[in-house]
Design a protein around this motif. Structure first.
Motif, PDB file in Angstrom:
ATOM      1  N   LEU A 159       4.733 -44.159 -15.461  1.00 29.65           N
ATOM      2  CA  LEU A 159       5.624 -45.173 -16.188  1.00 29.65           C
ATOM      3  C   LEU A 159       6.637 -44.320 -17.087  1.00 29.65           C
ATOM      4  O   LEU A 159       7.740 -44.477 -17.024  1.00 29.65           O
ATOM      5  CB  LEU A 159       5.111 -46.333 -16.667  1.00 29.65           C
ATOM      6  CG  LEU A 159       5.897 -47.316 -17.292  1.00 29.65           C
ATOM      7  CD1 LEU A 159       6.952 -48.010 -16.191  1.00 29.65           C
ATOM      8  CD2 LEU A 159       5.281 -48.252 -18.017  1.00 29.65           C
ATOM      9  N   SER A 160       5.869 -43.568 -17.795  1.00 30.62           N
ATOM     10  CA  SER A 160       6.603 -42.790 -18.864  1.00 30.62           C
ATOM     11  C   SER A 160       7.484 -41.752 -18.205  1.00 30.62           C
ATOM     12  O   SER A 160       8.749 -41.605 -18.479  1.00 30.62           O
ATOM     13  CB  SER A 160       5.656 -42.345 -20.102  1.00 30.62           C
ATOM     14  OG  SER A 160       5.085 -41.342 -19.176  1.00 30.62           O
ATOM     15  N   GLU A 161       7.158 -41.018 -17.236  1.00 33.16           N
ATOM     16  CA  GLU A 161       7.886 -39.946 -16.561  1.00 33.16           C
ATOM     17  C   GLU A 161       9.039 -40.464 -15.753  1.00 33.16           C
ATOM     18  O   GLU A 161      10.070 -39.838 -15.997  1.00 33.16           O
ATOM     19  CB  GLU A 161       6.951 -39.253 -15.529  1.00 33.16           C
ATOM     20  CG  GLU A 161       5.670 -38.285 -16.065  1.00 33.16           C
ATOM     21  CD  GLU A 161       6.580 -37.121 -17.005  1.00 33.16           C
ATOM     22  OE1 GLU A 161       7.532 -36.953 -16.674  1.00 33.16           O
ATOM     23  OE2 GLU A 161       5.640 -36.622 -17.651  1.00 33.16           O
ATOM     24  N   ILE A 162       8.898 -41.706 -15.230  1.00 31.83           N
ATOM     25  CA  ILE A 162       9.924 -42.237 -14.714  1.00 31.83           C
ATOM     26  C   ILE A 162      11.201 -42.469 -15.522  1.00 31.83           C
ATOM     27  O   ILE A 162      12.273 -42.193 -15.502  1.00 31.83           O
ATOM     28  CB  ILE A 162       9.686 -43.656 -13.898  1.00 31.83           C
ATOM     29  CG1 ILE A 162       8.645 -43.090 -12.684  1.00 31.83           C
ATOM     30  CG2 ILE A 162      10.663 -44.266 -13.152  1.00 31.83           C
ATOM     31  CD1 ILE A 162       9.031 -42.223 -11.788  1.00 31.83           C
ATOM     32  N   MET A 163      10.753 -43.398 -16.766  1.00 27.28           N
ATOM     33  CA  MET A 163      11.483 -43.744 -17.706  1.00 27.28           C
ATOM     34  C   MET A 163      12.291 -42.505 -18.584  1.00 27.28           C
ATOM     35  O   MET A 163      13.280 -42.469 -18.969  1.00 27.28           O
ATOM     36  CB  MET A 163      10.809 -44.554 -18.703  1.00 27.28           C
ATOM     37  CG  MET A 163      10.566 -45.898 -18.436  1.00 27.28           C
ATOM     38  SD  MET A 163       9.726 -46.891 -19.679  1.00 27.28           S
ATOM     39  CE  MET A 163       9.788 -48.458 -18.816  1.00 27.28           C
ATOM     40  N   LEU A 164      11.382 -41.358 -18.511  1.00 32.47           N
ATOM     41  CA  LEU A 164      12.029 -40.376 -19.140  1.00 32.47           C
ATOM     42  C   LEU A 164      12.970 -39.253 -18.457  1.00 32.47           C
ATOM     43  O   LEU A 164      13.536 -37.980 -18.972  1.00 32.47           O
ATOM     44  CB  LEU A 164      10.765 -39.284 -19.808  1.00 32.47           C
ATOM     45  CG  LEU A 164       9.935 -39.788 -21.146  1.00 32.47           C
ATOM     46  CD1 LEU A 164       8.460 -39.234 -21.074  1.00 32.47           C
ATOM     47  CD2 LEU A 164      10.787 -39.865 -22.402  1.00 32.47           C
ATOM     48  N   GLN A 165      12.964 -39.585 -17.146  1.00 27.08           N
ATOM     49  CA  GLN A 165      14.000 -38.796 -16.384  1.00 27.08           C
ATOM     50  C   GLN A 165      15.308 -38.874 -16.829  1.00 27.08           C
ATOM     51  O   GLN A 165      15.916 -40.127 -17.055  1.00 27.08           O
ATOM     52  CB  GLN A 165      13.998 -39.375 -14.876  1.00 27.08           C
ATOM     53  CG  GLN A 165      12.592 -39.147 -14.191  1.00 27.08           C
ATOM     54  CD  GLN A 165      12.498 -39.674 -12.747  1.00 27.08           C
ATOM     55  OE1 GLN A 165      13.417 -40.307 -12.449  1.00 27.08           O
ATOM     56  NE2 GLN A 165      11.441 -39.573 -12.016  1.00 27.08           N
TER      57      GLN A 165
END
Length: 364
Positions: free
Chosen positions: A51-57
């Motif tokens: 979830l964080s990796e997607i948001m941090l893109q």
DNA sequence: CAGCCGTGGGT
DNA sequence: TACCCAAGGCT
């Protein structure tokens, strides 16, 4: 006992365990505390990592924080998110940008729930097959959540590595080389920590401007620093600016309701809510735009608000003029449009450019 | 593969 | 102010 790795002739990497170890030592002392990050020595939750990796893109840590908290509170695991409606996910995502990420996030949760029994695949290849997970994110999740020995390369790591080796070739052409060089910073274990260490280093020490080289654990071995031109890395191919586009937005009130519609699923602001408007075109004037006003029986008088809304997308700037109209209580919404209470606009999947337009049109 | 895809923070 | 930048993916 130091071994020497020669990469592409020019880059001679003198390496023992030293550089990866120096990096991890620094990380153990200076790692950032982030909501999605496991405590030292503990196993990370793949759902939170994903979830964080997607948001941090392409989005900053500070911006992501509140969104991550909202999502985690409402959908505590991937199964819960997989059972949510796409519309709810889009509404929660509104304001964060790059809305195809939200669609892929939902599609990915559905796929993990349906095809993998609610358990994320624990290999880079398996992760790569899921929607919204590209080469970077697959490596990041594999390393951080499953401690697989692989090195993701994000913007931070590109900068750190291009400085460490004074890579002269410009991005994006030199991505493969930087990937190889970045992998030399992996030690025999703790791949996820190594990646996060480089990211933390890039965001706090090896910054784009005025890097704090004196505090860097790798400073005595940095090619760019030894030349004194570290700020000029990474080299980048010049990008062209987009052409200004103009258009009109129509703010139609029916009592305390507002006329809105949903944009096409794909493309710019895909699937998001908007007020009716003209096309957005270079060289369009106000009269052309006004001719594209929605057909409402009885509306003859559009009021042009003074001033314009400006918004800058990734590839073009936009100027919107705002027209307002008040219509009678029983006026029907044109085909494909609907009325929504102004009081509940905050809950709509409204991108920021529309929030600006509505605020200007409603004087709020 | 280069263009498309948002938004807010930092300088 | 006007840039640049940010834990990229998709087509």
């Amino acid at each position: 006992m130091s071994l020497t790795i020669v990469t592409k002739k020019k880059f001679v990497v003198a390496e023992g365990a030293s550089r990866p170890a120096l990096l991890l030592d620094w990380y153990d002392r200076h790692r950032r505390r982030l909501p999605w990050r496991a405590a030292a020595g503990e196993r990370a939750d793949p759902y939170r990592v994903w979830l964080s990796e997607i948001m941090l893109q392409q989005t900053g840590v500070k911006t992501v924080g509140p969104y991550f908290a909202k999502f985690l509170a409402r959908w505590p695991d991937v199964a819960a998110l997989g059972r949510a409606s796409l519309d709810d996910v889009l509404r929660m995502w509104a304001g964060l940008g790059y809305y195809s990420r939200a669609r892929n996030l939902h599609a990915c949760a559905v796929a993990v729930l349906r095809d993998h029994g609610g358990i994320f695949p624990d290999t880079e290849e398996g992760l790569r097959q899921l929607p919204g997970i590209g080469p970077y994110t697959a490596k990041a999740i594999a390393a951080i959540a499953f401690d697989i020995r692989t090195m993701p390369v994000d913007g931070n790591i590109e900068r750190v590595v291009s400085r460490l080796y004074a890579v002269e070739e410009p991005l994006p052409q030199t991505k493969p080389l930087i990937g190889e060089l970045a992998s030399t910073l992996l030690g025999p274990s703790r791949a996820g920590d190594s990646a996060q260490a480089l990211m933390d280093l890039g965001s706090s020490i090896c910054t784009p401007k005025k890097p704090a080289c004196a505090l860097c654990p790798l400073n005595d071995d940095c090619a760019a620093r030894s030349r004194g031109d570290q700020e000029t890395f990474p080299r980048k191919a010049p990008k062209r600016a987009g052409t200004l586009r103009r258009g009109a937005a129509f703010i139609v009130r029916r009592g305390d309701e507002l006329l809105v519609r949903t944009r096409a699923e794909k493309g710019l602001l895909g699937g998001m809510t908007e007020v009716p408007g003209s096309a957005w075109l270079a060289g369009q004037d106000d009269k052309m735009a006004l001719n594209q006003a929605p057909e409402l029986n009885g509306v003859t008088c559009w009021h042009r608000k003074t001033g314009v809304i400006t918004h800058v997308f990734t590839h073009f700037p936009l100027e919107l003029v705002i027209y307002t109209a008040d219509v009678a209580t029983r006026t029907r919404a044109p085909e494909g449009m609907r009325w929504v209470p102004i009081a509940t606009l905050a809950d709509e999947a409204l991108p920021n450019v529309m929030r600006k337009a509505i605020a200007h049109g409603l004087d709020i």
